[in-house]
Design an enzyme around this catalytic site. Structure first.
Site, PDB file in Angstrom:
ATOM      1  N   GLU A  40      -6.858   5.653  15.984  1.00 21.35           N
ATOM      2  CA  GLU A  40      -7.245   3.657  16.232  1.00 21.35           C
ATOM      3  C   GLU A  40      -6.238   3.126  17.018  1.00 21.35           C
ATOM      4  O   GLU A  40      -5.234   3.643  17.176  1.00 21.35           O
ATOM      5  CB  GLU A  40      -5.807   3.250  15.179  1.00 21.35           C
ATOM      6  CG  GLU A  40      -6.451   3.601  13.687  1.00 21.35           C
ATOM      7  CD  GLU A  40      -5.959   3.076  12.366  1.00 21.35           C
ATOM      8  OE1 GLU A  40      -4.465   2.416  12.626  1.00 21.35           O
ATOM      9  OE2 GLU A  40      -5.513   3.883  11.101  1.00 21.35           O
TER      10      GLU A  40
ATOM     11  N   ARG B 266       0.332  -0.905  -0.024  1.00 25.53           N
ATOM     12  CA  ARG B 266      -0.061  -0.059   0.178  1.00 25.53           C
ATOM     13  C   ARG B 266       0.678   0.985  -0.457  1.00 25.53           C
ATOM     14  O   ARG B 266       2.123   1.266   0.167  1.00 25.53           O
ATOM     15  CB  ARG B 266      -0.798  -0.119   1.158  1.00 25.53           C
ATOM     16  CG  ARG B 266      -0.100   0.005   2.162  1.00 25.53           C
ATOM     17  CD  ARG B 266      -1.273   0.178   3.625  1.00 25.53           C
ATOM     18  NE  ARG B 266      -0.839  -0.169   4.974  1.00 25.53           N
ATOM     19  CZ  ARG B 266      -1.530  -0.203   6.033  1.00 25.53           C
ATOM     20  NH1 ARG B 266      -2.429   0.239   5.868  1.00 25.53           N
ATOM     21  NH2 ARG B 266      -0.879   0.090   6.755  1.00 25.53           N
TER      22      ARG B 266
ATOM     23  N   GLU C 285      -3.341  -8.513   6.819  1.00 24.32           N
ATOM     24  CA  GLU C 285      -3.756  -8.291   8.862  1.00 24.32           C
ATOM     25  C   GLU C 285      -4.696  -9.032   9.005  1.00 24.32           C
ATOM     26  O   GLU C 285      -5.480  -8.455  10.280  1.00 24.32           O
ATOM     27  CB  GLU C 285      -4.341  -5.763   8.768  1.00 24.32           C
ATOM     28  CG  GLU C 285      -3.571  -5.786   8.235  1.00 24.32           C
ATOM     29  CD  GLU C 285      -3.745  -4.322   8.132  1.00 24.32           C
ATOM     30  OE1 GLU C 285      -4.429  -3.673   8.247  1.00 24.32           O
ATOM     31  OE2 GLU C 285      -2.621  -3.212   8.657  1.00 24.32           O
ATOM     32  N   LYS C 286      -4.560  -9.897   7.831  1.00 23.46           N
ATOM     33  CA  LYS C 286      -6.271 -10.953   8.791  1.00 23.46           C
ATOM     34  C   LYS C 286      -6.065 -11.387  10.506  1.00 23.46           C
ATOM     35  O   LYS C 286      -7.222 -12.190  10.584  1.00 23.46           O
ATOM     36  CB  LYS C 286      -6.480 -12.718   7.642  1.00 23.46           C
ATOM     37  CG  LYS C 286      -4.880 -13.001   7.136  1.00 23.46           C
ATOM     38  CD  LYS C 286      -5.189 -13.818   6.535  1.00 23.46           C
ATOM     39  CE  LYS C 286      -4.196 -14.647   5.892  1.00 23.46           C
ATOM     40  NZ  LYS C 286      -2.981 -14.078   5.364  1.00 23.46           N
TER      41      LYS C 286
ATOM     42  N   TRP D 155       1.853  -7.311  13.294  1.00 18.30           N
ATOM     43  CA  TRP D 155       3.159  -6.908  12.510  1.00 18.30           C
ATOM     44  C   TRP D 155       4.487  -6.770  13.442  1.00 18.30           C
ATOM     45  O   TRP D 155       5.386  -5.992  13.466  1.00 18.30           O
ATOM     46  CB  TRP D 155       2.771  -5.437  11.730  1.00 18.30           C
ATOM     47  CG  TRP D 155       2.513  -4.541  12.555  1.00 18.30           C
ATOM     48  CD1 TRP D 155       0.529  -4.104  12.751  1.00 18.30           C
ATOM     49  CD2 TRP D 155       2.271  -3.635  13.843  1.00 18.30           C
ATOM     50  NE1 TRP D 155      -0.011  -3.254  13.821  1.00 18.30           N
ATOM     51  CE2 TRP D 155       1.301  -2.629  14.482  1.00 18.30           C
ATOM     52  CE3 TRP D 155       3.715  -2.876  14.259  1.00 18.30           C
ATOM     53  CZ2 TRP D 155       1.639  -2.071  14.898  1.00 18.30           C
ATOM     54  CZ3 TRP D 155       3.873  -2.293  15.299  1.00 18.30           C
ATOM     55  CH2 TRP D 155       3.016  -1.290  15.956  1.00 18.30           C
TER      56      TRP D 155
ATOM     57  N   ASN E  25      -4.506   8.221   5.311  1.00 22.31           N
ATOM     58  CA  ASN E  25      -4.219   7.701   6.104  1.00 22.31           C
ATOM     59  C   ASN E  25      -2.880   8.015   6.640  1.00 22.31           C
ATOM     60  O   ASN E  25      -1.763   7.591   5.570  1.00 22.31           O
ATOM     61  CB  ASN E  25      -4.587   6.491   5.398  1.00 22.31           C
ATOM     62  CG  ASN E  25      -4.127   5.677   7.659  1.00 22.31           C
ATOM     63  OD1 ASN E  25      -5.595   5.820   8.177  1.00 22.31           O
ATOM     64  ND2 ASN E  25      -3.842   4.522   7.496  1.00 22.31           N
ATOM     65  N   GLU E  26      -2.169   8.278   8.101  1.00 17.46           N
ATOM     66  CA  GLU E  26      -1.021   7.700   8.668  1.00 17.46           C
ATOM     67  C   GLU E  26       0.423   8.235   7.591  1.00 17.46           C
ATOM     68  O   GLU E  26       0.615   7.341   6.865  1.00 17.46           O
ATOM     69  CB  GLU E  26      -1.104   6.482   8.812  1.00 17.46           C
ATOM     70  CG  GLU E  26      -1.346   6.142  10.265  1.00 17.46           C
ATOM     71  CD  GLU E  26      -0.686   4.677  10.727  1.00 17.46           C
ATOM     72  OE1 GLU E  26      -0.333   3.872  10.065  1.00 17.46           O
ATOM     73  OE2 GLU E  26      -1.366   4.441  11.635  1.00 17.46           O
TER      74      GLU E  26
ATOM     75  N   HIS F 128      -4.305  -9.508  12.427  1.00 17.12           N
ATOM     76  CA  HIS F 128      -5.319  -8.707  13.794  1.00 17.12           C
ATOM     77  C   HIS F 128      -6.225  -8.671  13.957  1.00 17.12           C
ATOM     78  O   HIS F 128      -7.615  -8.361  13.043  1.00 17.12           O
ATOM     79  CB  HIS F 128      -4.728  -7.245  12.985  1.00 17.12           C
ATOM     80  CG  HIS F 128      -4.842  -5.512  13.913  1.00 17.12           C
ATOM     81  ND1 HIS F 128      -6.017  -5.138  13.955  1.00 17.12           N
ATOM     82  CD2 HIS F 128      -3.512  -5.141  12.816  1.00 17.12           C
ATOM     83  CE1 HIS F 128      -4.970  -3.942  14.230  1.00 17.12           C
ATOM     84  NE2 HIS F 128      -3.696  -4.107  14.313  1.00 17.12           N
TER      85      HIS F 128
HETATM   86  C1  GLA Z   1      -2.167   1.801  10.923  1.00 18.16           C
HETATM   87  C2  GLA Z   1      -2.894   1.715  10.081  1.00 18.16           C
HETATM   88  C3  GLA Z   1      -3.984   1.052   9.531  1.00 18.16           C
HETATM   89  C4  GLA Z   1      -3.002  -0.484  10.055  1.00 18.16           C
HETATM   90  C5  GLA Z   1      -2.749  -0.283  11.531  1.00 18.16           C
HETATM   91  C6  GLA Z   1      -2.763  -2.130  12.119  1.00 18.16           C
HETATM   92  O1  GLA Z   1      -2.882   1.731  12.426  1.00 18.16           O
HETATM   93  O2  GLA Z   1      -3.715   3.254   9.561  1.00 18.16           O
HETATM   94  O3  GLA Z   1      -4.684   0.917   8.161  1.00 18.16           O
HETATM   95  O4  GLA Z   1      -2.750  -1.146   8.772  1.00 18.16           O
HETATM   96  O5  GLA Z   1      -2.097   0.095  11.485  1.00 18.16           O
HETATM   97  O6  GLA Z   1      -2.097  -1.663  12.759  1.00 18.16           O
END
Ligand code: GLA
Length: 678
Positions: free
Chosen positions: A317, A119, A365-366, A325, A157-158, A368
């Site tokens: 979040e 991504r 991320e399955k 991860w 995002n981030e 998570h």
């Molecule tokens: C980040 C991302 C999310 C997700 C989380 C997983 O915070 O913004 O999309 O990937 O990590 O911990």
């Protein structure tokens, strides 16, 4: 529009804590959506983030948008009273985009171009990326600005996460333009970067490159400027997309920050970025194997509050349990997620959201956790989610209040980036660890700390600690001096005040005088040589011991609190105290062990007029933070220990709805929130 507007909107006029998650309905068949929304209502969810990674589905080919599925989800959420934090979906360009515009992908310092497949594969200065992101943002803003579910906007995002600084041709062009704006002349740049060293003098702007892989250490001033430029170029992306949204909508705009994770090599200057946010939001994940990771959480929450200028902020979040991860993704123990959530709330968050609503079935991320686990509702996680939703409802009256803090830690982005540069006296000079250790020391004394910059007005704080403030501007140094001379108590630690904003040693080439050039007079000391320690080595002090670092120096006007007792620095001052104007400036030249800190802190607190909290020595695992507003004061008590803790407090405990009668017992692992009696 700010966080207070959002919580009032969610509560239909009176504040209601935001509660929810990233929601990725596109990963599930439509028949699951209705079920999702029913369960969201059961849990008390009132806000979800939508569309963050939906670019590929929203724009199947350039300029053709498909909003049908998202319209249905937005409508469904609205019918069920759930508000939406809508993304502009610019975070992750689809594969067709990278194939069509291959040079829009970022290039590493080694010259390797990334591709799609994970991504966020885009170069911040790529004109194609910026144009495509702007077009997508325009389409989404036009389509959804008037949707009744819309409560706020989630840009990207981030930023900077999984999106390494780009060292490619777009960055090269952008970096040169950024440098020309900053320095105007090559003479000024050559001077700032000290290019007389190693034959680096530049005669033409076109000779200047991003700090790509070179034989050995690349010019540190160049690295520092590249970090600043990389942060600014991503901020330009945010600003451009936010401006499009703001032209269509009056709802608040944010992008989610990443706490302490953004260092020199993933550079984002959040102090600077925060000014562009309507709501400051942050993502925080525990490092599962850190046994005191709740203290990292506390520090990061305090820092986020600093970025928000002490106004309420949003936890965008965190996780209900394990992430995917880390090397060992340890699940949260019973009650831990509730404690984590209430820590954020205690430290100024007015919203508690998770990644993500439902644990994914496929993809990276399955494993998570989510609010709804693979195993469904008959689970520890779901029961705690429902309990959290109900508990947040009970404390909503505290939303909008501000955290009460009497001490501050100074943490400047440039100082951190500077200290993280290579070719330093020791790899042990790590500014974030230093910050955490001093935050921990104050946390263990039960003292709540704000985080500020060296240039902020500090006069309201009784105590200011500036750990490893390696790089400092003239303004920052003058401000700290003013704070002390005006009656404040300041603690500076080793490797502080060493370099200017260009990473050049602050020194007098004719008269000498020793380190730290920026604070020598204020501290009443002169350091002539650094003596970093070997790995695992400790140096004996008059009281306790020190790790990682020691120094050879002398006092000029300071009083010696503790000396090095052995080794090459034997007899040199390790900890000093200097009276300056109406205040006191301490210096700590090593990383003190608990015994050395125990010998030092009471004296520092006495000078500052502070006292360790009454509960701190008896119940070291009890975290107590107060929030207050014109409406009242609320004491949050979170017991991280495995035995009951007690707190003297008079008021009404909101989770149980019972008066405390002057004393409160908080069970092992438990939480309490007390509205203080007037
Ligand atoms: C980040 C991302 C999310 C997700 C989380 C997983 O915070 O913004 O999309 O990937 O990590 O911990």
């Amino acid at each position: 529009m700010d966080m207070n507007d959002l919580t009032r909107r969610l509560g239909g006029g009176s504040p209601r804590v935001a509660f929810g998650a990233d929601y990725n309905p596109e990963q599930w068949p439509m028949e699951v959506w209705k079920h999702d929304v029913e369960l969201m209502r059961e849990a008390g969810v009132n806000l979800v983030s939508l569309g963050i990674f939906s670019w590929a589905l929203l724009e199947p080919e350039e300029g053709r948008y498909e909003f049908g599925w998202l319209d249905e989800v937005m409508d469904l959420l609205h019918e069920n009273g759930i508000a939406v934090d809508l993304a502009n979906a610019s975070a992750s360009p689809p594969p067709w985009f990278t194939v069509k515009y291959p040079d829009s992908a970022p290039v590493s310092a080694d010259g390797v171009r990334q591709t799609h497949g994970s991504r966020q594969a885009f170069a911040a200065c790529s004109p194609d990326y910026r144009r495509a992101a702007a077009a997508l943002t325009t389409a989404i803003a036009e389509h959804y600005s008037d949707h009744p579910a819309l409560a706020m906007w989630h840009v990207h995002n981030e930023y900077g996460c999984h999106n390494q600084p780009d060292f490619g041709p777009h960055a090269e062009r952008g970096f040169r333009a950024w440098l020309q704006a900053r320095y105007e002349t090559l003479d000024a740049l050559n001077d700032a970067w000290g290019t007389a060293f190693w034959s680096q003098h530049y005669y033409d702007w076109s000779e200047i490159m991003p700090p790509r892989r070179s034989g050995t250490h690349v010019n540190p001033s160049q690295q520092l400027d590249f970090a600043r430029f990389s942060s600014d170029s991503l901020l330009e992306c945010f600003e451009a997309e936010a401006a499009i949204i703001r032209a269509h909508s009056d709802k608040p705009v944010t992008t989610n920050f990443m706490g302490l994770n953004m260092g020199l090599h993933a550079p984002i200057d959040y102090w600077r970025w925060a000014k562009s946010m309507d709501i400051v939001s942050n993502d925080h994940y525990l490092i599962a194997e850190d046994h005191r990771n709740h203290q990292d959480l506390a520090l990061t929450a305090d820092l986020t509050r600093g970025w928000a200028d002490n106004e309420p902020w949003l936890l965008m979040e965190h996780s209900t349990s394990a992430v995917n991860w880390q090397p060992r993704n340890i699940a949260k123990s019973p009650g831990q997620m509730l404690r984590n959530s209430f820590q954020h709330l205690a430290r100024g968050a007015d919203g508690i959201l998770f990644f993500q609503w439902r644990a994914s079935r496929a993809g990276a991320e399955k494993y998570h956790s989510g609010m709804l686990p693979h195993a469904g509702r008959d689970t520890k996680v779901w029961r705690e989610v429902v309990e959290l939703g109900a508990s947040l409802e009970k404390v909503s009256e505290a939303a909008g209040s501000r955290v009460v803090a009497s001490a501050a830690l100074v943490f400047d982005t440039d100082a951190r980036w500077g200290a993280e540069l290579d070719s330093h006296p020791s790899i042990e000079a790590q500014p974030v660890r230093e910050l955490r250790e001093w935050h921990d020391a104050l946390y263990r004394a039960g003292i709540t700390t704000d985080l500020r910059q060296s240039t902020d007005d500090l006069s309201a704080y009784q105590l200011v600690v500036a750990p490893m403030l390696y790089l400092v501007t003239d303004d920052g140094a003058a401000n700290l001096r003013r704070y002390v001379e005006g009656g404040g108590t300041l603690v500076l630690t080793h490797f502080s005040g060493i370099v200017d904003e260009h990473d050049r040693i602050i020194m007098d080439p004719i008269n000498g005088g020793g380190y730290p050039g920026a604070f020598r007079e204020l501290l009443g000391i002169e350091i002539e040589e650094f003596f970093p320690l070997r790995a695992g080595e400790a140096v004996v002090l008059t009281a306790g011991s020190g790790a990682r670092w020691s120094e050879l120096g002398r006092t000029t006007t300071a009083e010696v609190i503790s000396r090095y007792e052995a080794g090459p620095t034997s007899g040199s001052p390790a900890v000093t105290r200097n009276v300056a104007g109406a205040g006191i400036a301490y210096y700590v030249g090593t990383a003190p062990d608990p015994a050395a800190l125990a010998a030092l802190l009471p004296q520092v607190f006495a000078d500052a007029g502070l006292e360790a909290a009454a509960h701190a020595s008896e119940f070291p695992d009890l975290e107590v933070v107060t929030r207050a507003s014109g409406e009242g004061s609320w004491v949050f008590a979170i017991n991280h220990g495995d035995a009951e803790a007690r707190l003297g407090v008079n008021g009404s405990e909101l989770l149980s709805g019972t008066p405390t009668g002057g004393a409160l017992a908080i069970p092992a692992g438990g939480i309490a929130v007390v509205r203080l009696s007037a």
